[in-house]
Design a protein around this motif. Structure first.
Motif, PDB file in Angstrom:
ATOM      1  N   PRO A  42       0.804  -1.225   0.000  1.00 43.95           N
ATOM      2  CA  PRO A  42       0.000   0.000   0.000  1.00 43.95           C
ATOM      3  C   PRO A  42       0.841   1.281   0.000  1.00 43.95           C
ATOM      4  N   GLY A  43       2.072   1.202   0.484  1.00 42.02           N
ATOM      5  CA  GLY A  43       2.950   2.361   0.533  1.00 42.02           C
ATOM      6  C   GLY A  43       3.437   2.844  -0.821  1.00 42.02           C
ATOM      7  N   TRP A  44       3.267   2.035  -1.884  1.00 41.11           N
ATOM      8  CA  TRP A  44       3.714   2.457  -3.207  1.00 41.11           C
ATOM      9  C   TRP A  44       3.108   3.802  -3.605  1.00 41.11           C
ATOM     10  N   SER A  45       1.869   4.041  -3.249  1.00 40.27           N
ATOM     11  CA  SER A  45       1.223   5.296  -3.644  1.00 40.27           C
ATOM     12  C   SER A  45       1.835   6.501  -2.926  1.00 40.27           C
ATOM     13  N   ASP A  46       2.604   6.274  -1.880  1.00 33.42           N
ATOM     14  CA  ASP A  46       3.266   7.369  -1.163  1.00 33.42           C
ATOM     15  C   ASP A  46       4.544   7.832  -1.851  1.00 33.42           C
ATOM     16  N   TRP A  47       5.144   6.990  -2.679  1.00 29.86           N
ATOM     17  CA  TRP A  47       6.416   7.365  -3.308  1.00 29.86           C
ATOM     18  C   TRP A  47       6.429   7.243  -4.827  1.00 29.86           C
ATOM     19  N   PHE A  48       5.532   6.488  -5.415  1.00 35.74           N
ATOM     20  CA  PHE A  48       5.472   6.373  -6.877  1.00 35.74           C
ATOM     21  C   PHE A  48       4.253   7.155  -7.324  1.00 35.74           C
ATOM     22  N   SER A  49       4.464   8.357  -7.859  1.00 33.44           N
ATOM     23  CA  SER A  49       3.361   9.283  -8.107  1.00 33.44           C
ATOM     24  C   SER A  49       2.333   8.766  -9.106  1.00 33.44           C
ATOM     25  N   ALA A  50       2.697   7.843  -9.982  1.00 35.85           N
ATOM     26  CA  ALA A  50       1.733   7.298 -10.942  1.00 35.85           C
ATOM     27  C   ALA A  50       0.750   6.333 -10.279  1.00 35.85           C
ATOM     28  N   VAL A  51       1.120   5.796  -9.118  1.00 36.68           N
ATOM     29  CA  VAL A  51       0.300   4.804  -8.415  1.00 36.68           C
ATOM     30  C   VAL A  51      -0.675   5.521  -7.486  1.00 36.68           C
ATOM     31  N   THR A  52      -1.973   5.280  -7.699  1.00 37.65           N
ATOM     32  CA  THR A  52      -2.975   5.866  -6.799  1.00 37.65           C
ATOM     33  C   THR A  52      -3.339   4.924  -5.663  1.00 37.65           C
ATOM     34  N   SER A  53      -3.237   3.616  -5.914  1.00 43.62           N
ATOM     35  CA  SER A  53      -3.462   2.644  -4.845  1.00 43.62           C
ATOM     36  C   SER A  53      -2.845   1.309  -5.219  1.00 43.62           C
ATOM     37  N   ALA A  54      -2.467   0.565  -4.212  1.00 43.57           N
ATOM     38  CA  ALA A  54      -1.923  -0.778  -4.402  1.00 43.57           C
ATOM     39  C   ALA A  54      -2.299  -1.599  -3.179  1.00 43.57           C
ATOM     40  N   ARG A  55      -2.667  -2.844  -3.433  1.00 40.78           N
ATOM     41  CA  ARG A  55      -2.995  -3.714  -2.308  1.00 40.78           C
ATOM     42  C   ARG A  55      -2.531  -5.129  -2.620  1.00 40.78           C
ATOM     43  N   PRO A  56      -2.067  -5.833  -1.580  1.00 38.76           N
ATOM     44  CA  PRO A  56      -1.633  -7.212  -1.793  1.00 38.76           C
ATOM     45  C   PRO A  56      -2.827  -8.127  -2.048  1.00 38.76           C
ATOM     46  N   THR A  57      -2.594  -9.190  -2.813  1.00 38.31           N
ATOM     47  CA  THR A  57      -3.574 -10.250  -3.049  1.00 38.31           C
ATOM     48  C   THR A  57      -2.901 -11.578  -2.701  1.00 38.31           C
ATOM     49  N   ASP A  58      -3.629 -12.663  -2.841  1.00 40.36           N
ATOM     50  CA  ASP A  58      -3.061 -13.975  -2.502  1.00 40.36           C
ATOM     51  C   ASP A  58      -1.802 -14.296  -3.303  1.00 40.36           C
ATOM     52  N   LEU A  59      -1.788 -13.949  -4.593  1.00 39.38           N
ATOM     53  CA  LEU A  59      -0.654 -14.291  -5.455  1.00 39.38           C
ATOM     54  C   LEU A  59       0.233 -13.109  -5.816  1.00 39.38           C
ATOM     55  N   VAL A  63      -2.952  -3.051  -8.589  1.00 40.45           N
ATOM     56  CA  VAL A  63      -2.399  -1.700  -8.639  1.00 40.45           C
ATOM     57  C   VAL A  63      -3.287  -0.837  -9.530  1.00 40.45           C
ATOM     58  N   ARG A  64      -3.539   0.370  -9.076  1.00 37.48           N
ATOM     59  CA  ARG A  64      -4.288   1.350  -9.877  1.00 37.48           C
ATOM     60  C   ARG A  64      -3.384   2.557 -10.103  1.00 37.48           C
ATOM     61  N   LEU A  65      -3.432   3.051 -11.354  1.00 33.32           N
ATOM     62  CA  LEU A  65      -2.611   4.196 -11.733  1.00 33.32           C
ATOM     63  C   LEU A  65      -3.470   5.420 -11.983  1.00 33.32           C
ATOM     64  N   ARG A  66      -2.820   6.579 -11.951  1.00 30.94           N
ATOM     65  CA  ARG A  66      -3.510   7.800 -12.366  1.00 30.94           C
ATOM     66  C   ARG A  66      -4.043   7.601 -13.771  1.00 30.94           C
ATOM     67  N   GLY A  67      -5.207   8.116 -14.056  1.00 26.74           N
ATOM     68  CA  GLY A  67      -5.797   7.972 -15.380  1.00 26.74           C
ATOM     69  C   GLY A  67      -6.719   6.772 -15.503  1.00 26.74           C
ATOM     70  N   GLY A  68      -6.760   5.921 -14.472  1.00 26.73           N
ATOM     71  CA  GLY A  68      -7.710   4.815 -14.466  1.00 26.73           C
ATOM     72  C   GLY A  68      -7.186   3.460 -14.887  1.00 26.73           C
ATOM     73  N   THR A  69      -5.929   3.366 -15.298  1.00 26.56           N
ATOM     74  CA  THR A  69      -5.373   2.057 -15.654  1.00 26.56           C
ATOM     75  C   THR A  69      -5.195   1.222 -14.394  1.00 26.56           C
ATOM     76  N   TRP A  70      -5.475  -0.072 -14.505  1.00 20.93           N
ATOM     77  CA  TRP A  70      -5.286  -0.974 -13.365  1.00 20.93           C
ATOM     78  C   TRP A  70      -4.605  -2.258 -13.833  1.00 20.93           C
ATOM     79  N   PHE A  71      -3.960  -2.934 -12.872  1.00 20.06           N
ATOM     80  CA  PHE A  71      -3.256  -4.184 -13.138  1.00 20.06           C
ATOM     81  C   PHE A  71      -3.531  -5.183 -12.033  1.00 20.06           C
ATOM     82  N   GLU A  72      -3.726  -6.451 -12.411  1.00 22.05           N
ATOM     83  CA  GLU A  72      -3.707  -7.571 -11.472  1.00 22.05           C
ATOM     84  C   GLU A  72      -2.403  -8.303 -11.740  1.00 22.05           C
ATOM     85  N   GLU A  73      -1.595  -8.476 -10.704  1.00 24.79           N
ATOM     86  CA  GLU A  73      -0.241  -8.985 -10.887  1.00 24.79           C
ATOM     87  C   GLU A  73       0.021 -10.241 -10.061  1.00 24.79           C
TER      88      GLU A  73
END
Length: 155
Positions: A42-59, A63-73
């Motif tokens: 979750p701290g990624w959004s504090d230092w990587f300005s393109a990241v608006t939110s990040a949360r861990p999942t099971d695997l 991650v969500r980026l500015r502009g609405g792009t999202w990734f499942e990783e």
């Protein structure tokens, strides 16, 4: 629209059609940098300005980026103080076929050399866009790693 990407392994970081590699030395120790990358998702959004939110999942993570792009990783490699790598399994970004990123950490001058590899396969238009946009991605990396170093120095 959900786009499922081709599942790739860690070797894709070396073999992708487009590989953008950036590096920077910072003062923080490799162990602290690794924890910020791999454990404080979750701290990624504090230092990587393109990241608006990040949360861990099971695997891996979502991650969500500015502009609405999202990734499942999915995490591909996580070795304390050395490497943190993941691939994107699903996204709403057009043109992607496969995407993996690797953060490699090496002790350097009392701190850490952080190397980020952005490995992509996609449409010809996307590959061209990434090649043309290389400088912008490099700037985003440098700004993010500098902000991470400041954040780690502060606390």
């Amino acid at each position: 629209m959900v786009r499922r990407l081709r599942p790739v392994g860690i070797d894709f970081v070396e073999t992708a059609p487009v590989r953008l590699v950036f590096a920077r030395e910072i003062r923080a120790a490799p162990e602290r940098v690794y924890r910020a990358l791999a454990e404080d998702v979750p701290g990624w959004s504090d230092w990587f300005s393109a990241v608006t939110s990040a949360r861990p999942t099971d695997l891996g993570r979502e991650v969500r980026l500015r502009g609405g792009t999202w990734f499942e990783e999915t995490v591909l490699a996580a070795k304390e103080a050395e490497v943190y790598a993941y691939r994107v399994d699903a996204t709403n970004a057009p043109g992607l076929r496969a995407l993996a990123e690797e953060w490699r950490l090496t002790p350097a001058g009392g701190g850490t050399r952080v190397q980020w590899t952005f490995a992509v396969d996609g449409t010809a238009a996307l590959r061209l866009l990434l090649t043309v946009g290389r400088a912008g991605l490099g700037r985003a990396f440098r700004d993010a790693v500098t902000a991470l170093d400041r954040r780690l120095a502060a606390g």
